[in-house]
Design a protein around this motif. Structure first.
Motif, mmCIF file in Angstrom:
data_model
loop_
_atom_site.group_PDB
_atom_site.id
_atom_site.type_symbol
_atom_site.label_atom_id
_atom_site.label_comp_id
_atom_site.label_asym_id
_atom_site.label_seq_id
_atom_site.Cartn_x
_atom_site.Cartn_y
_atom_site.Cartn_z
ATOM 1 N N PHE A 78 -7.030 -9.490 10.497
ATOM 2 C CA PHE A 78 -6.320 -8.222 10.361
ATOM 3 C C PHE A 78 -5.084 -8.189 11.242
ATOM 4 C CE2 PHE A 78 -5.954 -4.262 8.605
ATOM 5 C CZ PHE A 78 -5.548 -3.364 9.557
ATOM 6 N N GLU B 22 -1.315 -7.405 10.038
ATOM 7 C CA GLU B 22 -0.437 -6.410 10.677
ATOM 8 C C GLU B 22 0.879 -7.000 11.078
ATOM 9 O OE1 GLU B 22 -1.426 -2.544 12.624
ATOM 10 O OE2 GLU B 22 -1.849 -4.204 13.978
ATOM 11 N N LEU C 120 2.973 -7.304 8.221
ATOM 12 C CA LEU C 120 3.513 -6.021 7.753
ATOM 13 C C LEU C 120 4.819 -5.698 8.419
ATOM 14 C CD1 LEU C 120 0.668 -3.401 7.638
ATOM 15 C CD2 LEU C 120 1.959 -4.292 5.765
ATOM 16 N N GLU C 121 4.967 -6.131 9.656
ATOM 17 C CA GLU C 121 6.199 -5.787 10.361
ATOM 18 C C GLU C 121 7.396 -6.460 9.742
ATOM 19 O OE1 GLU C 121 6.342 -6.356 14.503
ATOM 20 O OE2 GLU C 121 4.385 -5.434 14.830
ATOM 21 N N ILE D 15 8.091 -6.836 6.644
ATOM 22 C CA ILE D 15 8.569 -6.326 5.351
ATOM 23 C C ILE D 15 9.910 -5.665 5.576
ATOM 24 C CG2 ILE D 15 8.158 -4.710 3.503
ATOM 25 C CD1 ILE D 15 5.332 -4.944 3.830
ATOM 26 N N LEU E 166 -7.975 -2.140 2.553
ATOM 27 C CA LEU E 166 -7.561 -1.418 3.752
ATOM 28 C C LEU E 166 -6.058 -1.219 3.771
ATOM 29 C CD1 LEU E 166 -9.074 -0.398 6.138
ATOM 30 C CD2 LEU E 166 -8.700 -2.530 7.280
ATOM 31 N N VAL E 167 -5.309 -2.247 3.441
ATOM 32 C CA VAL E 167 -3.870 -2.137 3.561
ATOM 33 C C VAL E 167 -3.204 -1.663 2.289
ATOM 34 C CG1 VAL E 167 -3.700 -3.916 5.309
ATOM 35 C CG2 VAL E 167 -3.501 -4.528 2.947
#
Lengths: 283, 211
Positions: B136, B140, B143-144, B146, B165-166
């Motif tokens: 996870f 995360e 994700l930063e 993107i 979850l995401v």
């Protein structure tokens, strides 16, 4: 030219109506969505007010229902009627056709913009607090709610000046540190407003400015929203605009749900198990 | 998708993902004799004591709760394999290790109901927790990265529960970026000196793993 107003049924706020405290016999015209947002109000005959009470504070607690007989001379012009079956779902919130029934859209359009009238307008003097006659002069600068300014701009009756939230000062703030700019309290509808304003005003730099703001704020704050602590609200949440807050909520709620699912049926047993020291042998 | 609890957010609730995970086959060793079960999803042969057979997970858990069988742990849930996976996860910062798609749900069900059938259950539990945390964390940090150029995000070997979850967050973020991006691309086409490359140049997808 006579101002032609549509009876914009969408904006009818049916709330309680109290008689005007000043008892001037002239009621006031208030556009109000909720107590959090700035209400545009005008008063007729400002100079005739008795008692130095500032009526603006009273208006914050009242709302007025727009009565039929006070509606402006309404010659219905032809506007394409909004789509009665708006697209539902997440895709509805696009720049071009947001949901007609979307509450946050309605609230967003209540923001005030300053406009400059290109034409004189009769019968709508209460839009301009400083006027004596019941009309607005050409070239006057007035604050109107965005939905009104939008319609008038389409008819080329006014021109919208860029509000301060997209001005130079804001740009400097964002350049300095985008994540610290407090959009939550000052401009909660920053992005939607910008998207709507963007085609009306001739400034092409708003679009990239919005994108840049969003990208940098996302990087700093939203990408951490999954693991944001569940009990204490992190400080940056207060600085998020409404749109960003929805993203944050989506991440957080799915995390909360997952955690709940994990400890289902176990109660306290989970914690003690995880407290066991684990011996790692790497060979 | 039909199974969702919340259409507007397009997410499955965690219980729904678990429900889907319960269709996985698992091996049990019954300790009773029972006739064949003819179910819609398949026929599960006559159960004879001490003869292992494969059944869906929901059936296995149901039998286990009644004390009629003992569940044999799947291969990937042994301590050695899990330790290997954990080390590999820690070493590669952008890749995810291949794990069964529903490993979170399966492991949780087994650890809840069949913890006496699993050797070294505490080790297994903590290893799986660690693996989940590391993965996870990778998601995360991915994700930063993107940005506005992302058309699609490809996450290979991610498990069902992690995806769930995401999913709402990532979908909305991509939509938000798209909303801010697309009108401007059209606008920028007018300006002569455009610093950003146009649509053609953009990569088709942004991988969170090295290509």
């Amino acid at each position: 030219m006579n101002m032609q107003f549509l009876s914009l049924k969408r904006k009818e706020k049916t709330t309680l109506q109290k008689p005007h405290p000043l008892g001037l016999g002239l009621s006031c015209f208030i556009l109000r969505s909720s107590s959090n947002f700035i209400s545009i109000h005008g008063r007729i005959g400002q100079g005739r007010e008795k008692g130095g009470k500032k009526a603006g504070t009273d208006f914050g607690t009242q709302a007025l229902k727009r009565r039929g007989k006070r509606s402006f001379p309404s010659q219905i012009t032809s506007l394409p009627s909004p789509n009665p079956y708006p697209p539902t779902g997440i895709g509805a919130s696009t720049c071009t056709m947001p949901g007609y029934y979307d509450i946050s859209d309605i609230l967003m359009e209540d923001e005030a913009v300053s406009v400059v009238f290109h034409v004189g307008a009769n019968g709508v003097g209460l839009l301009d607090p400083g006027t004596e006659t019941n009309s607005v002069e050409k070239g006057a600068k007035i604050d109107l709610p965005f939905w009104l300014a939008h319609e008038l701009c389409r008819r080329r009756a006014v021109s919208i000046t860029i509000p301060s939230c997209f001005g130079q000062k804001m740009k400097k703030d964002v350049q300095a540190d985008a994540a610290c700019v407090d959009l939550g309290t000052r401009y909660p509808y920053f992005y939607e407003f910008g998207c709507k304003l963007f085609p009306l005003v001739g400034d092409k730099s708003i679009g990239p400015f919005l994108r840049h703001t969003f990208a940098s704020r996302y990087k700093e704050m939203l990408s951490k929203s999954h693991t944001a602590s569940l009990n204490a609200i992190p400080k940056f949440v207060l600085r998020l605009s409404k749109e960003e807050y929805q993203l944050f909520e989506a991440a957080r709620s799915s995390m909360v749900e997952f955690k709940k699912w994990r400890v289902r049926d176990l109660g306290l047993m989970k914690a003690t198990i995880l407290g066991h020291k684990r011996k790692t042998d790497l060979h | 998708m039909a199974g969702q609890s919340d259409h507007s957010l397009s997410i499955f609730s965690a219980a729904e993902v678990e429900f889907i995970a319960e269709d996985e086959m698992i091996e049990i060793v019954p300790n009773i004799r029972m006739d064949a079960l003819n179910l819609l999803c398949g026929d599960f042969g006559p159960f004879l004591p001490q003869i292992p057979c494969k059944v869906p997970l929901w059936l296995a858990v149901a039998l286990k709760k009644r004390g009629k069988c003992s569940i044999r742990t799947p291969d990937w849930m042994s301590v050695e394999k899990l330790t290997q996976v954990l080390e590999a996860e820690r070493e590669s910062p952008r890749e995810f290790q291949p794990l069964p798609f529903h490993y979170v749900e399966i492991s949780r069900l087994l650890l809840d109901h069949a913890h006496d059938d699993i050797p070294e259950v505490y080790m297994v539990r903590s290893l799986i927790e660690d693996i989940r945390n590391v993965r996870f964390h990778k998601v995360e940090s991915g994700l930063e990265t993107i940005s506005g150029r992302t058309y699609a995000v490809k996450l290979k070997n991610l498990s069902a529960m992690e995806v769930n979850l995401v999913r709402p967050f990532m979908v909305r973020v991509l939509q938000a970026f798209d909303k801010h991006d697309s009108p401007e691309t059209v606008q920028q086409a007018d300006t002569s000196a455009s610093k950003r490359p146009q649509v053609v140049d953009r990569g088709l997808r942004r991988d969170l793993r090295p290509r």
